[in-house]
Design an enzyme around this catalytic site. Structure first.
Site, mmCIF file in Angstrom:
data_model
loop_
_atom_site.group_PDB
_atom_site.id
_atom_site.type_symbol
_atom_site.label_atom_id
_atom_site.label_comp_id
_atom_site.label_asym_id
_atom_site.label_seq_id
_atom_site.Cartn_x
_atom_site.Cartn_y
_atom_site.Cartn_z
ATOM 1 N N ARG A 181 -6.881 10.382 -38.027
ATOM 2 C CA ARG A 181 -8.129 9.822 -37.499
ATOM 3 C C ARG A 181 -9.131 9.585 -38.628
ATOM 4 O O ARG A 181 -8.787 9.422 -39.776
ATOM 5 C CB ARG A 181 -8.708 10.713 -36.391
ATOM 6 C CG ARG A 181 -7.726 11.071 -35.279
ATOM 7 C CD ARG A 181 -7.196 9.875 -34.554
ATOM 8 N NE ARG A 181 -6.485 10.254 -33.321
ATOM 9 C CZ ARG A 181 -5.482 9.574 -32.807
ATOM 10 N NH1 ARG A 181 -5.050 8.478 -33.419
ATOM 11 N NH2 ARG A 181 -4.904 9.969 -31.694
ATOM 12 N N LYS A 228 3.396 -0.523 -41.361
ATOM 13 C CA LYS A 228 3.657 -0.121 -39.982
ATOM 14 C C LYS A 228 3.646 -1.315 -39.046
ATOM 15 O O LYS A 228 2.702 -2.112 -39.043
ATOM 16 C CB LYS A 228 2.586 0.888 -39.529
ATOM 17 C CG LYS A 228 2.705 1.367 -38.084
ATOM 18 C CD LYS A 228 3.921 2.229 -37.854
ATOM 19 C CE LYS A 228 4.024 2.676 -36.393
ATOM 20 N NZ LYS A 228 3.496 4.023 -36.176
ATOM 21 N N HIS A 279 6.962 1.414 -34.482
ATOM 22 C CA HIS A 279 6.786 1.973 -33.141
ATOM 23 C C HIS A 279 7.696 1.155 -32.232
ATOM 24 O O HIS A 279 7.386 0.018 -31.901
ATOM 25 C CB HIS A 279 5.327 1.878 -32.680
ATOM 26 C CG HIS A 279 5.101 2.454 -31.318
ATOM 27 N ND1 HIS A 279 4.373 3.601 -31.109
ATOM 28 C CD2 HIS A 279 5.515 2.050 -30.082
ATOM 29 C CE1 HIS A 279 4.355 3.880 -29.812
ATOM 30 N NE2 HIS A 279 5.046 2.940 -29.168
ATOM 31 N N LEU A 287 2.801 8.629 -26.442
ATOM 32 C CA LEU A 287 3.625 7.417 -26.477
ATOM 33 C C LEU A 287 4.469 7.434 -27.742
ATOM 34 O O LEU A 287 3.929 7.677 -28.826
ATOM 35 C CB LEU A 287 2.743 6.160 -26.432
ATOM 36 C CG LEU A 287 2.089 5.883 -25.084
ATOM 37 C CD1 LEU A 287 1.070 4.759 -25.198
ATOM 38 C CD2 LEU A 287 3.145 5.523 -24.027
ATOM 39 N N ASP A 342 3.931 13.035 -35.500
ATOM 40 C CA ASP A 342 3.115 12.144 -34.671
ATOM 41 C C ASP A 342 1.941 12.905 -34.069
ATOM 42 O O ASP A 342 1.490 12.601 -32.968
ATOM 43 C CB ASP A 342 3.944 11.460 -33.577
ATOM 44 C CG ASP A 342 3.213 10.298 -32.901
ATOM 45 O OD1 ASP A 342 2.267 9.748 -33.510
ATOM 46 O OD2 ASP A 342 3.582 9.943 -31.762
ATOM 47 N N ALA A 362 -3.237 8.604 -24.953
ATOM 48 C CA ALA A 362 -1.913 9.114 -25.312
ATOM 49 C C ALA A 362 -1.983 9.808 -26.663
ATOM 50 O O ALA A 362 -2.581 9.292 -27.605
ATOM 51 C CB ALA A 362 -0.906 7.971 -25.365
#
Length: 340
Positions: A18, A100, A137, A220, A248, A264
């Site tokens: 974050r 990513k 992802h 997720l 994660d 999530a």
């Protein structure tokens, strides 16, 4: 029975640290457990340029206590408009370790993600040429696909064709949750690997839905049926170099989770190694834990193995119900290992 386990210092190959106050709160937990971490770029706005990556790395470093030896590895966020030269420059300058791929709207902070892999093939070809890993992802976002099927459908529609089209591109299929994903990675060429979270070793979808809605078990990709959990756990503990540790860890404040439309993400960083060790211990696979936690990841990335060691000991500890304004994974539970 092994009561103390000493392993080479491990790394976390997928974490959300974050930004701002939350970064300051959670970064020390990851830095205490791991020497390095692949840090996700889905901030607001996302990390798309080398300058943004360098600035984020500086903010992470400032948030980690000075007595902890920790290296954040920064990731570029791919969009439909990503410039291959910018990604290559960031990689050459040592800012970006990987890039990513978020399918647009697949998860938290993915609104700017890629709408069609065809839109970034030029970028992916350049990444293949320079040896830069692609982190994926792996879920489709089509509204007609059941949320429990999105990973398996992604393999068929997107990942299999991509692996064929770019046989030299290093690909990490992140946070796998299904038997199909575990089998695909096991059967794929050596340039394809996967990360596995602690929660997907321990919980199935009942954890979210039995006895009430359990928002702190919601992440997720979502947890799946029990046979999928067992397949993912077998892959993690197998000793195969294709599978390695990626927590994660994804913190959200309590009010963002306990809401009519909750976010999530599971915050597992404070007891991540203990959680993984518990799973390996239960499966009689502690001999394979060091490879999973400390060796397979750096070898896949082509990075040196860490010097130094960490030690876990068999001891019962109770995970607190809250850490600040975040509920951790295993909250209120007693776990059987402790990081010394």
């Amino acid at each position: 029975m092994t009561d103390r386990l000493t392993i080479r210092r491990p790394d976390d190959w997928h974490v959300h640290l974050r930004d701002g106050a939350m970064l300051a709160h959670v970064a020390p937990y990851t830095a205490r457990q791991f020497a390095r971490a692949i840090v996700m770029p889905n901030l607001s706005p996302p990390v798309t340029t080398a300058e943004e990556g360098r600035a984020y790395r500086d903010r992470i470093t400032a948030a980690v206590p000075a007595d902890l030896d920790f290296t954040p590895l920064i990731v570029a966020y791919l969009t439909d408009a990503t410039d291959a030269d910018e990604i290559a420059r960031g990689h050459a300058e040592g800012v970006f370790t990987a890039a990513k791929l978020y399918p647009a709207h697949a998860t938290t902070g993915s609104a700017h993600g890629v709408t069609d892999v065809a839109n970034i093939m030029g970028v992916l070809e350049r990444m293949q040429d320079i040896g830069m890993p692609l982190l994926i992802h792996g879920e489709v976002t089509d509204h007609d696909v059941d949320i429990f099927d999105r990973e398996a459908v992604f393999i068929e529609r997107t990942l299999e064709p991509l692996v064929r089209a770019l046989p030299g591109l290093k690909i990490v299929f992140e946070h796998i949750t299904t038997a199909e994903a575990a089998q695909f990675v096991a059967d794929a060429p050596a340039n394809v690997a996967a990360t596995i979270t602690p929660q997907h070793l321990h919980i199935n979808r009942n954890a979210m839905l039995v006895g009430g809605i359990r928002p702190h078990a919601y992440c997720l990709p979502v947890a799946k049926r029990e046979h999928h959990r067992l397949a993912v756990r077998a892959a993690a503990t197998s000793g195969s170099p294709k599978f390695f540790l990626g927590t994660d860890s994804a913190p959200h404040a309590v009010h963002m989770k306990e809401a009519s439309c909750g976010c999530a993400g599971i915050f597992n960083a404070p007891f991540a190694l203990e959680s993984y060790a518990m799973a390996f211990d239960q499966d009689g696979a502690l001999a394979n834990f060091e490879g999973f936690a400390s060796e397979h990841g750096p070898r896949f990335y082509g990075l040196p193995l860490n010097e130094g060691t960490v030690t876990l000991e068999r001891a019962e500890i109770t995970v607190p119900d809250r850490i600040g304004d975040v509920v951790p994974f295993h909250a209120g539970e007693t776990i059987g290992w402790r990081l010394v």
